[in-house]
Design an enzyme around this catalytic site. Structure first.
Site, PDB file in Angstrom:
ATOM      1  N   TRP A 188      39.772  37.403  49.305  1.00  0.00           N
ATOM      2  CA  TRP A 188      40.375  38.593  48.978  1.00  0.00           C
ATOM      3  C   TRP A 188      41.531  38.761  50.224  1.00  0.00           C
ATOM      4  CZ3 TRP A 188      39.225  37.542  44.731  1.00  0.00           C
ATOM      5  CH2 TRP A 188      37.794  37.986  44.054  1.00  0.00           C
ATOM      6  N   ASN A 195      42.706  39.849  40.567  1.00  0.00           N
ATOM      7  CA  ASN A 195      41.434  39.103  39.971  1.00  0.00           C
ATOM      8  C   ASN A 195      41.038  39.336  38.682  1.00  0.00           C
ATOM      9  OD1 ASN A 195      38.941  37.544  40.291  1.00  0.00           O
ATOM     10  ND2 ASN A 195      37.829  39.746  40.650  1.00  0.00           N
ATOM     11  N   GLU A 196      40.878  38.833  37.568  1.00  0.00           N
ATOM     12  CA  GLU A 196      40.305  38.895  36.385  1.00  0.00           C
ATOM     13  C   GLU A 196      40.947  40.204  35.607  1.00  0.00           C
ATOM     14  OE1 GLU A 196      36.046  39.011  36.861  1.00  0.00           O
ATOM     15  OE2 GLU A 196      35.988  36.887  37.053  1.00  0.00           O
ATOM     16  N   TYR A 219      31.762  31.398  33.492  1.00  0.00           N
ATOM     17  CA  TYR A 219      30.439  32.242  33.700  1.00  0.00           C
ATOM     18  C   TYR A 219      29.923  32.109  32.097  1.00  0.00           C
ATOM     19  CZ  TYR A 219      32.195  33.797  38.316  1.00  0.00           C
ATOM     20  OH  TYR A 219      32.595  33.709  39.448  1.00  0.00           O
ATOM     21  N   GLU A 270      37.166  30.178  39.603  1.00  0.00           N
ATOM     22  CA  GLU A 270      35.635  30.636  39.811  1.00  0.00           C
ATOM     23  C   GLU A 270      34.754  29.679  38.835  1.00  0.00           C
ATOM     24  OE1 GLU A 270      34.890  34.563  39.868  1.00  0.00           O
ATOM     25  OE2 GLU A 270      36.752  35.335  40.967  1.00  0.00           O
ATOM     26  N   TRP A 306      31.924  29.796  43.335  1.00  0.00           N
ATOM     27  CA  TRP A 306      31.760  31.054  43.260  1.00  0.00           C
ATOM     28  C   TRP A 306      30.206  31.034  43.662  1.00  0.00           C
ATOM     29  CZ3 TRP A 306      34.569  35.300  44.013  1.00  0.00           C
ATOM     30  CH2 TRP A 306      33.825  36.425  44.435  1.00  0.00           C
TER      31      TRP A 306
END
Length: 440
Positions: A104, A220-221, A301, A341, A383
């Site tokens: 980050w 992010n996302e 994920y 990720e 991740w």
């Protein structure tokens, strides 16, 4: 003049004292600056990463990446006493043959905030980010830096909307107004400009001129669920990527997507994990197609996306998910794709560490095959990695990679396999020689 002065000293006082004095002076300089001098000369030479079609290029060589996430680096570097953990993580990554770390470059309005309020910064935290970049370069690690969070941790888009609302200029209290409110868009642009033009207090180099930075990730996302058509997010991505390029044309840009296919894509029915994934306001193909987006990004994920899925089915889905996106980038987008990720939760029912190893292995094998065939699947990022004593930064996905020998082995094996395909980067040679000797 210096030579004449030395001759006068020797003639007037004999040899002993001037030589002793000169030796003392040299010793003082070495003790004060010697380590800095030698570290400077040992520092790896870096070039900017470029793109040629579906490939990343470094010094005219194709570049495939074994990477990792340590989102916590800047936050951990704020306090001097915690900085050794940052150095330890970057050094360990280099010794494992890893080449890029995603982390980050934001903390908005939270504890240890980088941006305290719109346009106001904590110099101590900015110096911490300077330190992270300088340490990464020292160890030959490049950084993929994310600029803002779609989620609430570390402020994110929620904090930008809150700032606009508190100042009486916000159009809506909805978090998604971050993407369409002129005030929040300007706040973000101001932040981007401040970050990109920051002069590192350690290296003296502006961020936009530093090849240690692999690329910028816009967010992010990102999700904009109030506009499932995807138009709002698409306009934001286009505007912000153009803005970044107007300030910094050295670095690559990616969006930071999870990789879901949008409502107009046929793959929403065959590849997405569910109907819900097509109405989040994002679209992998459309968002990644912009000319100002240099490479695509995807997350993996399956244990978040499916409930009560058998483990073997999970592995099959991971393979299908990755191959689909690589095919998209080979055939339609003509860009590299990075799986920025991927993780497997230890909260899964019946979790065994060996399952996580097998999950990692599937991801690594697909990237290795892509590298061998010179396809667009350009890298993967676990991740997440930590060092010992960091429980407060951990989640159900984090690992200390050397604590389990089989996990460490498969990570380093992947580094060796990629190096065998593409060759070593100059700063990898020493580490890869130790890692890869005797491996097939």
């Amino acid at each position: 003049m210096v030579k004449a002065l030395l001759q006068t000293m020797v003639a007037g006082n004999g040899l002993f004292f001037p030589i002793l004095g000169l030796a003392s002076c040299v010793a003082f300089i070495y003790m004060s600056f010697g380590d800095l001098w030698f570290n400077f000369h040992k520092e790896p030479k870096m070039s900017f990463v470029q793109r040629n079609g579906i490939h990343f290029m470094v010094d005219d060589k194709v570049f495939y990446i074994n990477g990792w996430n340590s989102y916590w680096l800047m936050d951990h570097a704020v306090d001097e006493y915690r900085r050794p953990k940052v150095s330890a993580m970057l050094e360990a990554g280099a010794k494992m043959g890893l080449t890029v770390c995603r982390t980050w470059a934001f903390n908005d309005g939270a504890y240890n905030a980088l941006q305290i309020s719109p346009g106001r910064y904590n110099e101590q935290v900015f110096t911490a980010l300077d330190h992270v970049i300088a340490e990464a370069r020292k160890h030959g690690i490049r950084l993929l830096l994310s600029l803002v969070n779609n989620l609430q941790p570390y402020g994110g888009k929620t904090q930008y909307v809150k700032w606009a609302w508190e100042e009486g200029v916000g159009l809506s209290a909805s978090n998604d107004s971050f993407f369409y409110d002129p005030s929040t868009r300007q706040y973000f642009k101001n932040h981007v400009k401040t970050l990109l033009t920051r002069k590192n207090t350690i290296t003296g180099t502006q961020y936009r001129d530093d090849p240690t930075i692999f690329a910028w990730e816009l967010i992010n996302e990102p999700r904009c669920m109030t506009d499932p058509s995807g138009d709002t997010l698409q306009e934001w991505i286009e505007e912000m990527s153009i803005f970044v390029k107007s300030i910094d044309n050295n670095h690559l840009i990616t969006v930071g997507l999870e990789g879901f296919y949008g409502p107009k894509s046929s793959k929403r029915l065959t590849v997405n994990p569910g109907e819900w994934a097509a109405v989040l306001g994002s679209d992998f193909i459309r968002n990644s197609k912009l000319s100002t987006i240099d490479f695509a990004s995807v997350h993996i994920y399956p244990d978040q996306w499916f409930h009560n899925q058998e483990f073997e089915d999970t592995l099959k889905y991971v393979s299908k998910w990755m191959v689909s996106h690589i095919e998209d980038c080979d055939r339609e987008l003509n860009k590299p794709v990075m799986f920025t990720e991927f993780g497997f939760s230890n909260l899964n029912k019946g979790f065994e560490p060996s399952q996580r190893d097998r999950f990692y292995k599937v991801v690594h094998n697909i990237i290795h095959k892509s590298a061998k065939k010179r396809r667009s699947g350009a890298g993967s990022f676990v991740w997440q990695f930590l060092v010992e004593g960091m429980a407060e930064y951990n989640d159900d996905y984090g690992i200390v990679p050397w604590e389990r020998s089989s996990t460490y082995e498969l990570i380093t094996e992947h580094s060796c396999k990629l190096a065998a395909v593409q060759g070593e980067l100059p700063f990898q040679k020493e580490h890869l020689k130790a890692l890869c000797s005797g491996r097939q």
